[in-house]
Design an enzyme around this catalytic site. Structure first.
Site, PDB file in Angstrom:
ATOM      1  CB  VAL A  16      -0.969   0.182   1.163  1.00 54.31           C
ATOM      2  CG1 VAL A  16      -1.941   0.891   1.001  1.00 54.31           C
ATOM      3  CG2 VAL A  16      -2.027  -1.259   1.475  1.00 54.31           C
ATOM      4  CE  LYS A  98      -6.543  -4.664   7.800  1.00 53.16           C
ATOM      5  NZ  LYS A  98      -6.617  -4.644   5.974  1.00 53.16           N
ATOM      6  CD  GLU A 122     -14.453   4.809   3.607  1.00 53.80           C
ATOM      7  OE1 GLU A 122     -14.114   6.544   4.761  1.00 53.80           O
ATOM      8  OE2 GLU A 122     -14.544   4.213   4.249  1.00 53.80           O
ATOM      9  CB  ILE A 129     -15.870   0.201  -0.597  1.00 50.34           C
ATOM     10  CG1 ILE A 129     -16.007  -1.490  -1.179  1.00 50.34           C
ATOM     11  CG2 ILE A 129     -17.753  -0.208   0.118  1.00 50.34           C
ATOM     12  CD1 ILE A 129     -16.594  -3.223  -0.745  1.00 50.34           C
ATOM     13  N   GLY A 180      -0.820 -10.025  -3.786  1.00 50.36           N
ATOM     14  CA  GLY A 180      -1.435  -8.753  -2.467  1.00 50.36           C
ATOM     15  C   GLY A 180      -2.544  -8.875  -1.604  1.00 50.36           C
ATOM     16  CG  ASP A 194      -8.546  -7.885   8.437  1.00 57.14           C
ATOM     17  OD1 ASP A 194      -7.887  -6.997   8.424  1.00 57.14           O
ATOM     18  OD2 ASP A 194      -9.536  -8.170   7.041  1.00 57.14           O
ATOM     19  CE  LYS A 198     -10.485  -5.632   6.479  1.00 58.12           C
ATOM     20  NZ  LYS A 198     -10.151  -6.289   5.720  1.00 58.12           N
ATOM     21  N   GLY A 296      -5.583  -5.000  -1.851  1.00 56.18           N
ATOM     22  CA  GLY A 296      -4.526  -5.071  -3.573  1.00 56.18           C
ATOM     23  C   GLY A 296      -5.061  -3.067  -3.205  1.00 56.18           C
TER      24      GLY A 296
HETATM   25  N1  NAP Z   1      -2.412  -4.683   1.140  1.00 53.13           N
HETATM   26  C1  NAP Z   1      -3.750  -4.866   1.184  1.00 53.13           C
HETATM   27  O1  NAP Z   1      -4.538  -4.763   0.502  1.00 53.13           O
HETATM   28  C2  NAP Z   1      -4.190  -3.803   2.709  1.00 53.13           C
HETATM   29  C3  NAP Z   1      -5.842  -3.978   2.053  1.00 53.13           C
HETATM   30  C4  NAP Z   1      -5.532  -2.622   2.849  1.00 53.13           C
HETATM   31  C5  NAP Z   1      -5.379  -2.280   4.828  1.00 53.13           C
HETATM   32  N2  NAP Z   1      -3.795  -3.210   3.951  1.00 53.13           N
HETATM   33  C6  NAP Z   1      -2.747  -2.369   6.403  1.00 53.13           C
HETATM   34  O2  NAP Z   1      -2.543  -1.154   5.170  1.00 53.13           O
HETATM   35  C7  NAP Z   1      -1.173  -2.003   6.570  1.00 53.13           C
HETATM   36  C8  NAP Z   1       0.162  -1.836   5.138  1.00 53.13           C
HETATM   37  O3  NAP Z   1      -0.196  -3.406   4.313  1.00 53.13           O
HETATM   38  P1  NAP Z   1       0.883  -3.684   3.206  1.00 53.13           P
HETATM   39  O4  NAP Z   1      -0.030  -4.969   3.077  1.00 53.13           O
HETATM   40  O5  NAP Z   1       0.910  -2.635   2.765  1.00 53.13           O
HETATM   41  O6  NAP Z   1       2.228  -4.487   3.708  1.00 53.13           O
HETATM   42  P2  NAP Z   1       3.350  -4.511   3.725  1.00 53.13           P
HETATM   43  O7  NAP Z   1       3.398  -5.041   1.825  1.00 53.13           O
HETATM   44  O8  NAP Z   1       3.444  -6.293   3.961  1.00 53.13           O
HETATM   45  O9  NAP Z   1       4.118  -3.155   3.801  1.00 53.13           O
HETATM   46  C9  NAP Z   1       4.673  -3.051   5.062  1.00 53.13           C
HETATM   47  C10 NAP Z   1       5.224  -2.030   4.927  1.00 53.13           C
HETATM   48  O10 NAP Z   1       5.898  -1.668   6.603  1.00 53.13           O
HETATM   49  C11 NAP Z   1       6.926  -1.122   6.643  1.00 53.13           C
HETATM   50  N3  NAP Z   1       7.707  -2.008   7.988  1.00 53.13           N
HETATM   51  C12 NAP Z   1       7.332  -2.366   8.747  1.00 53.13           C
HETATM   52  N4  NAP Z   1       7.736  -1.901  10.370  1.00 53.13           N
HETATM   53  C13 NAP Z   1       8.314  -1.085  10.230  1.00 53.13           C
HETATM   54  C14 NAP Z   1       8.413   0.272  11.594  1.00 53.13           C
HETATM   55  N5  NAP Z   1       8.802  -0.257  12.614  1.00 53.13           N
HETATM   56  N6  NAP Z   1       8.481   1.444  10.917  1.00 53.13           N
HETATM   57  C15 NAP Z   1       8.557   1.827   9.671  1.00 53.13           C
HETATM   58  N7  NAP Z   1       8.318   1.169   8.873  1.00 53.13           N
HETATM   59  C16 NAP Z   1       7.566   0.052   8.452  1.00 53.13           C
HETATM   60  C17 NAP Z   1       7.951  -2.382   5.571  1.00 53.13           C
HETATM   61  O11 NAP Z   1       9.436  -2.276   6.263  1.00 53.13           O
HETATM   62  P3  NAP Z   1      10.225  -2.623   5.007  1.00 53.13           P
HETATM   63  O12 NAP Z   1       9.896  -2.394   3.697  1.00 53.13           O
HETATM   64  O13 NAP Z   1      11.187  -2.323   5.428  1.00 53.13           O
HETATM   65  O14 NAP Z   1       9.908  -4.309   5.178  1.00 53.13           O
HETATM   66  C18 NAP Z   1       6.937  -2.283   4.917  1.00 53.13           C
HETATM   67  O15 NAP Z   1       7.857  -1.427   3.826  1.00 53.13           O
HETATM   68  C19 NAP Z   1      -1.248  -2.928   7.156  1.00 53.13           C
HETATM   69  O16 NAP Z   1      -1.803  -2.172   8.029  1.00 53.13           O
HETATM   70  C20 NAP Z   1      -2.664  -3.762   6.351  1.00 53.13           C
HETATM   71  O17 NAP Z   1      -3.684  -3.805   7.482  1.00 53.13           O
HETATM   72  C21 NAP Z   1      -3.808  -3.452   3.266  1.00 53.13           C
END
Ligand code: NAP
Length: 435
Positions: A16, A98, A122, A129, A180, A194, A198, A296
Site C-alpha cells: 500500500v 485495522k 477509510e 469502498i 497481495g 481481520d 473491521k 490490493g
Molecule cells: N495489502 C492490502 O491489500 C491492504 C488492504 C487494506 C489495508 N491494508 C493495511 O495496510 C497496512 C500496510 O499493508 P501492506 O500490505 O502494504 O504491508 P506490507 O506490504 O507488508 O508492507 C509493510 C511496510 O511496513 C514497513 N514497516 C514495518 N515495520 C515498520 C516500522 N516499525 N517502521 C517503519 N516501517 C515499517 C515495512 O518495511 P520494509 O519494507 O523495510 O520491510 C514495509 O515497507 C497494514 O496495516 C494492512 O493491514 C492492506
C-alpha cells in the site's frame, strides 16, 4: 488548487505504501508531497532514490514541516507509537491499520480531540469502498438496522477458488498471498480476526458503540472443506465469511464474524474473488449495497488518497452516533440456526443444541443442521476446533419469540399437544430429517 498544502511523512513502503507513492506521483494537481519515508529494513532494494528513506521514525515525527503522517506499516505495535506520537506532535494521521484502530479506538479518538488534529482510516475497512465516510455522513439521521458484508478480500478469494474452481484451500491461500490480497500474517485473514477488527470499527460508525474485537464471536474459514462446498452447491448456496451487526428487539445488537451460506437472492452472492460487498440496512432507506475491491495496492491507495483529499479541508469523523443517549447494547441473548460438519459425532456435543433439523450419520464426513443459543456456541469447546466446520444458515439469527414459535410448530407437527416449557427439545418433538 484550494485546500491546505500537505507535507507528508510516510511510514511503510510495501504493497500500500508504494501504492500511495505512485498514486500521488500521478495526481500532480494534488497539493501534497511526500517529504520522507520511514521503513524497517534499510538494505531492502527499492525502486526509488535512497535519499527519501529513513529507518528513524523521529525524522518524521519530530519534523515540524510535516503536517500529515500516513501510517502504512504491517506492525500494529510500531503503528501505535507512530500514530499516537504523530497526533501528540500536532500532525493529522491517515492509517490503514485495522488492528491498531479496532484495539485502540477510544484512545485514538481522545487524542484526535485533545490535539485538534484529524485521524482518518477509510482504507482500514474494505479498502476502495467508502463505507466509513458513508456511515458517518450519508446515514447520519437514518435509523440503522444492520450492516453485514464480505470485508476480507483474501478469504473471499480463497472461498471463491475452492467453491467455483475446486482449488484446494492451501493453493488458493498461496495465490491470494502472491496477488497481495493477504495480510503479511495470513492467519489474521483465515481465522477471521481481520474481519473482526473491521466489524468492530463499523460498529462504532454504524451504531455508535465501541466494542473491543476480543468481545466479538468469530470463526474463520480454516475448517471449510470439500464436503461443505458440495453441500452448498447442492442447495444452490455459496459460502462466504460474513461480518455482521444487526439490531435485535429492545435496542439490543447482535454482532459476529462467521462463515455463512448465502442464497442467490442476497446481494453478497455474486461478490467473488478479492471483491468486498457491504449491505447497509436502515429503517427508511431499506437495504443498500456497496461493492468494490477490498484489497490490493491501488484500491487501498485510492482510499488513502481520498482521506488525504479530505484532510486538505480539515475533515474529521464526528462520531455523532456515539453521543446518542440511547446507545444499543451488544447482546448474547439470541439463537443461531447453523450447519456443522465433522468427522465423528463424538466431536460435537449435540446436547448443546435446542433442536436438530437435519442429520447425516453416514460414514465419512457427517453434518447436522440445528438451532443453538449464542452463549452455548460461544462456550462450546468443539466450536473452536480446527476440524469442525460451522456455517450459519442464510437467515441465521432467531430471537426468543421466533424460537418458541418454531418450537411450537415442530411440536404440533410431531403431534405433541401441549408444550412443556421444561421439556428438553433436542430430538424429542422435532421431525429430524436424516439425509
Ligand atoms: N495489502 C492490502 O491489500 C491492504 C488492504 C487494506 C489495508 N491494508 C493495511 O495496510 C497496512 C500496510 O499493508 P501492506 O500490505 O502494504 O504491508 P506490507 O506490504 O507488508 O508492507 C509493510 C511496510 O511496513 C514497513 N514497516 C514495518 N515495520 C515498520 C516500522 N516499525 N517502521 C517503519 N516501517 C515499517 C515495512 O518495511 P520494509 O519494507 O523495510 O520491510 C514495509 O515497507 C497494514 O496495516 C494492512 O493491514 C492492506
Amino acid at each position: 488548487m484550494s485546500g491546505r498544502k500537505l507535507t507528508i511523512g510516510l511510514f511503510g513502503f510495501g504493497v500500500v505504501g508504494e501504492g500511495i507513492y505512485q498514486v500521488l506521483k500521478q495526481t500532480r494537481s494534488f497539493n501534497a508531497c511526500i517529504k520522507k519515508i520511514c521503513i524497517k529494513h534499510a538494505d531492502k532494494k527499492r525502486e526509488i532514490s535512497e535519499s527519501i528513506f529513513t529507518t528513524d521514525a523521529d525524522e518524521i515525527l519530530s519534523d515540524p514541516e510535516i503536517n500529515v503522517v500516513v501510517e502504512l506499516t504491517n506492525d500494529p505495535e510500531a503503528a501505535y507509537h507512530i500514530v499516537t506520537t504523530a497526533m501528540k506532535n500536532g500532525k493529522s494521521v491517515v492509517s490503514a491499520n485495522k488492528k491498531l484502530i479496532a484495539e485502540h479506538l477510544p484512545e485514538l479518538i481522545f487524542l484526535q480531540k485533545k490535539y485538534e488534529v484529524s485521524f482518518l482510516y477509510e482504507a482500514a475497512v474494505c479498502a476502495s469502498i467508502p463505507v466509513i465516510r458513508n456511515l458517518e455522513e450519508y446515514y447520519d439521521n437514518d435509523m440503522m438496522q444492520g450492516i453485514c458484508g464480505i470485508v476480507n478480500g483474501s478469504t473471499n478469494y480463497i472461498l471463491t477458488k475452492m467453491l467455483d474452481d475446486s482449488v484446494s484451500y492451501y493453493d488458493a491461500l498461496q495465490e491470494a498471498q502472491l496477488l497481495g490480497f493477504a495480510e503479511t500474517d495470513p492467519s489474521l485473514d483465515v481465522e477471521g480476526k481481520d474481519a473482526v477488527n473491521k466489524i468492530s470499527i463499523l460498529l462504532t460508525h454504524a451504531f455508535g458503540v465501541m466494542v473491543h474485537p476480543d468481545k466479538i464471536l468469530c470463526k474463520g474459514i480454516t475448517g471449510i472443506n470439500h464436503y461443505d462446498s458440495v453441500y452448498a452447491a447442492q442447495n444452490n448456496y455459496k459460502i462466504k465469511l460474513i461480518a455482521q451487526a444487526g439490531k435485535l428487539s429492545g435496542n439490543k445488537l447482535a454482532s459476529f464474524v462467521l462463515p455463512q451460506f448465502v442464497t442467490p437472492e442476497s446481494q453478497l452472492f455474486n461478490v467473488n474473488k478479492e471483491f468486498n460487498g457491504v449491505v447497509i440496512e436502515s429503517v427508511f432507506s431499506d437495504k443498500q449495497f456497496l461493492y468494490g475491491k477490498g484489497a490490493g495496492r491501488f484500491p487501498t491507495a485510492s482510499a488513502v488518497l481520498s482521506d488525504l483529499s479530505a484532510l486538505r479541508y480539515n475533515y474529521k469523523y464526528e462520531y455523532r452516533r456515539s453521543q446518542s443517549a440511547e446507545l444499543p447494547a451488544l447482546s448474547e441473548d439470541f439463537y443461531f440456526k447453523v450447519y456443522v460438519s465433522f468427522d465423528s459425532w463424538k466431536a460435537v456435543d449435540i446436547d448443546d443444541f435446542e433442536y436438530l433439523e437435519e442429520m447425516n450419520c453416514r460414514q465419512g464426513r457427517q453434518h447436522l443442521v440445528g438451532v443453538i443459543s449464542f452463549q452455548k456456541l460461544q462456550a462450546a469447546t468443539w466450536f473452536k476446533k480446527p476440524g469442525i466446520s460451522v456455517i450459519l444458515w442464510p437467515e441465521a439469527v432467531l430471537e426468543n419469540l421466533e424460537l418458541r414459535k418454531l418450537k411450537q410448530q415442530s411440536l404440533d407437527l410431531a403431534g405433541v399437544k401441549k408444550e412443556d416449557e421444561t421439556e428438553k427439545f433436542i430430538l424429542t418433538g422435532h421431525p429430524v430429517v436424516f439425509v
